[in-house]
Design an enzyme around this catalytic site. Structure first.
Site, PDB file in Angstrom:
ATOM      1  N   GLY A  12      -5.830  -4.207  -5.632  1.00  0.00           N
ATOM      2  CA  GLY A  12      -5.679  -4.454  -4.119  1.00  0.00           C
ATOM      3  C   GLY A  12      -5.937  -6.265  -4.098  1.00  0.00           C
ATOM      4  O   GLY A  12      -6.262  -6.433  -3.087  1.00  0.00           O
ATOM      5  N   SER A  13      -5.482  -6.880  -5.010  1.00  0.00           N
ATOM      6  CA  SER A  13      -5.477  -8.362  -4.721  1.00  0.00           C
ATOM      7  C   SER A  13      -4.210  -8.721  -3.640  1.00  0.00           C
ATOM      8  O   SER A  13      -4.670  -9.729  -2.941  1.00  0.00           O
ATOM      9  CB  SER A  13      -4.921  -9.188  -6.127  1.00  0.00           C
ATOM     10  OG  SER A  13      -3.556  -8.972  -6.522  1.00  0.00           O
ATOM     11  N   ARG A  65       4.251  17.360  -3.927  1.00  0.00           N
ATOM     12  CA  ARG A  65       4.528  15.793  -3.416  1.00  0.00           C
ATOM     13  C   ARG A  65       4.616  16.193  -1.815  1.00  0.00           C
ATOM     14  O   ARG A  65       4.256  15.377  -1.044  1.00  0.00           O
ATOM     15  CB  ARG A  65       5.980  15.601  -4.029  1.00  0.00           C
ATOM     16  CG  ARG A  65       5.926  14.071  -3.940  1.00  0.00           C
ATOM     17  CD  ARG A  65       7.025  13.783  -4.871  1.00  0.00           C
ATOM     18  NE  ARG A  65       6.632  13.334  -6.308  1.00  0.00           N
ATOM     19  CZ  ARG A  65       5.942  12.343  -6.659  1.00  0.00           C
ATOM     20  NH1 ARG A  65       5.559  11.420  -5.871  1.00  0.00           N
ATOM     21  NH2 ARG A  65       5.561  12.398  -8.111  1.00  0.00           N
ATOM     22  N   ARG A  91       3.106   5.752  -6.402  1.00  0.00           N
ATOM     23  CA  ARG A  91       3.557   6.815  -5.846  1.00  0.00           C
ATOM     24  C   ARG A  91       4.856   6.868  -5.425  1.00  0.00           C
ATOM     25  O   ARG A  91       5.272   6.214  -4.402  1.00  0.00           O
ATOM     26  CB  ARG A  91       2.592   7.562  -5.329  1.00  0.00           C
ATOM     27  CG  ARG A  91       1.498   8.685  -5.624  1.00  0.00           C
ATOM     28  CD  ARG A  91       0.758   9.376  -4.756  1.00  0.00           C
ATOM     29  NE  ARG A  91       1.782  10.684  -4.186  1.00  0.00           N
ATOM     30  CZ  ARG A  91       1.642  11.840  -5.052  1.00  0.00           C
ATOM     31  NH1 ARG A  91       0.949  11.937  -5.904  1.00  0.00           N
ATOM     32  NH2 ARG A  91       2.144  12.770  -4.477  1.00  0.00           N
ATOM     33  N   LEU A  93       7.327   8.014  -2.917  1.00  0.00           N
ATOM     34  CA  LEU A  93       7.279   8.842  -1.661  1.00  0.00           C
ATOM     35  C   LEU A  93       8.375   9.749  -1.084  1.00  0.00           C
ATOM     36  O   LEU A  93       9.503   9.545  -1.413  1.00  0.00           O
ATOM     37  CB  LEU A  93       7.093   7.753  -0.410  1.00  0.00           C
ATOM     38  CG  LEU A  93       5.866   7.161  -0.445  1.00  0.00           C
ATOM     39  CD1 LEU A  93       6.063   5.680   0.217  1.00  0.00           C
ATOM     40  CD2 LEU A  93       4.733   7.774   0.023  1.00  0.00           C
ATOM     41  N   ASN A 107       7.543  -2.582   0.982  1.00  0.00           N
ATOM     42  CA  ASN A 107       6.761  -2.695  -0.424  1.00  0.00           C
ATOM     43  C   ASN A 107       7.026  -4.067  -0.828  1.00  0.00           C
ATOM     44  O   ASN A 107       7.773  -4.755  -0.497  1.00  0.00           O
ATOM     45  CB  ASN A 107       7.568  -1.446  -0.974  1.00  0.00           C
ATOM     46  CG  ASN A 107       7.033  -1.293  -2.506  1.00  0.00           C
ATOM     47  OD1 ASN A 107       5.832  -1.352  -2.494  1.00  0.00           O
ATOM     48  ND2 ASN A 107       7.995  -1.160  -3.464  1.00  0.00           N
ATOM     49  N   HIS A 109       7.620  -5.434  -4.898  1.00  0.00           N
ATOM     50  CA  HIS A 109       7.998  -4.810  -6.237  1.00  0.00           C
ATOM     51  C   HIS A 109       8.030  -6.097  -7.129  1.00  0.00           C
ATOM     52  O   HIS A 109       8.771  -7.352  -6.841  1.00  0.00           O
ATOM     53  CB  HIS A 109       9.155  -4.195  -6.196  1.00  0.00           C
ATOM     54  CG  HIS A 109       9.839  -3.378  -7.535  1.00  0.00           C
ATOM     55  ND1 HIS A 109       9.313  -2.724  -8.233  1.00  0.00           N
ATOM     56  CD2 HIS A 109      10.806  -4.009  -8.545  1.00  0.00           C
ATOM     57  CE1 HIS A 109       9.625  -2.339  -9.157  1.00  0.00           C
ATOM     58  NE2 HIS A 109      10.823  -3.356  -9.629  1.00  0.00           N
ATOM     59  N   SER A 136       9.618  -9.223  -5.093  1.00  0.00           N
ATOM     60  CA  SER A 136      10.564  -9.044  -4.217  1.00  0.00           C
ATOM     61  C   SER A 136       9.744  -8.299  -2.894  1.00  0.00           C
ATOM     62  O   SER A 136       9.254  -7.181  -3.449  1.00  0.00           O
ATOM     63  CB  SER A 136      11.722  -8.153  -4.297  1.00  0.00           C
ATOM     64  OG  SER A 136      12.435  -8.778  -5.310  1.00  0.00           O
ATOM     65  N   THR A 141      13.550   2.455   1.656  1.00  0.00           N
ATOM     66  CA  THR A 141      14.239   3.256   2.062  1.00  0.00           C
ATOM     67  C   THR A 141      14.079   4.232   0.843  1.00  0.00           C
ATOM     68  O   THR A 141      13.438   4.288   0.146  1.00  0.00           O
ATOM     69  CB  THR A 141      15.784   2.665   2.127  1.00  0.00           C
ATOM     70  OG1 THR A 141      16.041   2.448   0.712  1.00  0.00           O
ATOM     71  CG2 THR A 141      15.997   1.523   2.989  1.00  0.00           C
ATOM     72  N   LEU A 144      14.676   4.390  -4.513  1.00  0.00           N
ATOM     73  CA  LEU A 144      13.470   3.839  -5.169  1.00  0.00           C
ATOM     74  C   LEU A 144      13.673   2.336  -5.539  1.00  0.00           C
ATOM     75  O   LEU A 144      14.746   1.837  -6.176  1.00  0.00           O
ATOM     76  CB  LEU A 144      13.118   4.526  -6.352  1.00  0.00           C
ATOM     77  CG  LEU A 144      11.867   3.994  -7.332  1.00  0.00           C
ATOM     78  CD1 LEU A 144      10.774   4.170  -6.516  1.00  0.00           C
ATOM     79  CD2 LEU A 144      11.869   4.482  -8.554  1.00  0.00           C
ATOM     80  N   ASP A 145      12.732   1.527  -4.888  1.00  0.00           N
ATOM     81  CA  ASP A 145      12.911   0.004  -4.877  1.00  0.00           C
ATOM     82  C   ASP A 145      14.400  -0.586  -4.621  1.00  0.00           C
ATOM     83  O   ASP A 145      14.848  -1.670  -5.209  1.00  0.00           O
ATOM     84  CB  ASP A 145      12.488  -0.335  -6.409  1.00  0.00           C
ATOM     85  CG  ASP A 145      11.146  -0.076  -6.891  1.00  0.00           C
ATOM     86  OD1 ASP A 145      10.158  -0.147  -6.130  1.00  0.00           O
ATOM     87  OD2 ASP A 145      10.982   0.412  -7.909  1.00  0.00           O
ATOM     88  N   GLN A 173       2.231 -15.480  -6.766  1.00  0.00           N
ATOM     89  CA  GLN A 173       3.345 -15.568  -6.008  1.00  0.00           C
ATOM     90  C   GLN A 173       3.179 -14.564  -4.850  1.00  0.00           C
ATOM     91  O   GLN A 173       3.690 -14.904  -3.367  1.00  0.00           O
ATOM     92  CB  GLN A 173       4.664 -15.779  -6.596  1.00  0.00           C
ATOM     93  CG  GLN A 173       4.884 -16.981  -7.381  1.00  0.00           C
ATOM     94  CD  GLN A 173       4.844 -18.126  -6.793  1.00  0.00           C
ATOM     95  OE1 GLN A 173       5.438 -18.218  -5.609  1.00  0.00           O
ATOM     96  NE2 GLN A 173       4.118 -19.051  -7.334  1.00  0.00           N
TER      97      GLN A 173
HETATM   98  C1  GRF Z   1       1.819  -5.810  -7.550  1.00  0.00           C
HETATM   99  O1  GRF Z   1       2.090  -6.704  -8.558  1.00  0.00           O
HETATM  100  C2  GRF Z   1       2.836  -5.240  -6.998  1.00  0.00           C
HETATM  101  O2  GRF Z   1       3.918  -6.086  -7.081  1.00  0.00           O
HETATM  102  C3  GRF Z   1       2.952  -3.968  -7.487  1.00  0.00           C
HETATM  103  O3  GRF Z   1       1.622  -3.486  -7.763  1.00  0.00           O
HETATM  104  C4  GRF Z   1       0.988  -4.631  -8.089  1.00  0.00           C
HETATM  105  C5  GRF Z   1      -0.329  -4.384  -7.179  1.00  0.00           C
HETATM  106  O4  GRF Z   1      -1.250  -5.387  -7.437  1.00  0.00           O
HETATM  107  N1  GRF Z   1       3.862  -3.034  -6.732  1.00  0.00           N
HETATM  108  P1  GRF Z   1      -2.611  -5.188  -6.634  1.00  0.00           P
HETATM  109  O5  GRF Z   1      -3.355  -4.169  -6.851  1.00  0.00           O
HETATM  110  O6  GRF Z   1      -2.229  -5.874  -5.313  1.00  0.00           O
HETATM  111  O7  GRF Z   1      -3.491  -6.563  -7.258  1.00  0.00           O
END
Ligand code: GRF
Length: 212
Positions: A12-13, A65, A91, A93, A107, A109, A136, A141, A144-145, A173
């Protein structure tokens, strides 16, 4: 004030960077709920420390699911959010879920999309001898990604780097660009229109916003 629901699975950073930006007023919105599919996600602790209601939805409690996503949908809908933010939600979706929130589902990624969709992006970049990696933010949509990219950030890869080094460099970043994009969205500058990301009325190119 606009309402945001954040979905997480891990540390959760990124969630923390959004919590902080809401607190300082940099993002003019309120995170009204944090939902995790992992009971031990540290992000749940972060949310609780910030006084945000949390919910753990365990996939093992649902037959498939579809059932999971309809429970998730129901839980989110009670908050009537303006935006749903995936912040490390691990997960896939269902199309039904994605359609429900299309245009208000973001999202992040960890790759320079369209390069390296899916998992283990940092390892792939390292193994392929890439000189740079990145992250990114995109609208979600059904692919996926694959949704339209809004903003990317690049980081260098150095010869002696470990996978962990790259993960940390990319995350640093992410903590800058995700709050920036959420701010654009809640202030009405950013929308998704006909499958494209549009900022200030301009369709963004494939790699997202670029300073001209
Ligand atoms: C991030 O690097 C994000 O790009 C990816 O999962 C990681 C989540 O990290 N989808 P955090 O839980 O927010 O620390």
């Amino acid at each position: 004030m606009k309402k945001i629901v954040v979905l997480i699975s891990g540390s959760g950073s990124n969630l923390q960077s959004l919590i902080d930006s809401c607190h300082t007023g940099a993002i003019d919105a309120r995170i009204v709920a944090v939902i995790s599919n992992q009971g031990n996600a540290y992000g749940l602790v972060r949310a609780q420390q910030a006084g945000i209601p949390v919910c753990y939805l365990d996939a093992k409690q649902y037959t498939d699911r579809q059932a999971y996503d309809s429970a998730l949908l129901k839980h989110i809908e009670q908050y009537q959010p303006d935006l749903v933010v995936l912040a490390g939600f691990m997960r896939i979706l269902t199309p039904l879920f994605v359609q429900k929130f299309m245009g208000k589902l973001l999202n992040i990624h960890p790759s320079l999309l369209p390069k390296y969709p899916g998992l283990h992006t940092h390892r792939k970049a390292l193994e392929n001898g890439d000189k740079e990696h990145g992250t990114s933010v995109h609208f979600v949509t059904e692919e996926l990604d694959g949704g339209p990219v809004i903003l990317q950030a690049k980081v260098p890869i150095f010869a002696q780097d470990s996978e962990e080094d790259i993960i940390e460099r990319v995350k640093a970043q992410e903590h800058t660009i995700y709050p920036m994009v959420v701010k654009w969205f809640v202030s009405g500058r950013l929308v998704m229109d006909e499958g494209k990301a549009v900022l200030d009325g301009n369709i963004l190119p494939q790699q997202g916003y670029v300073d001209k």
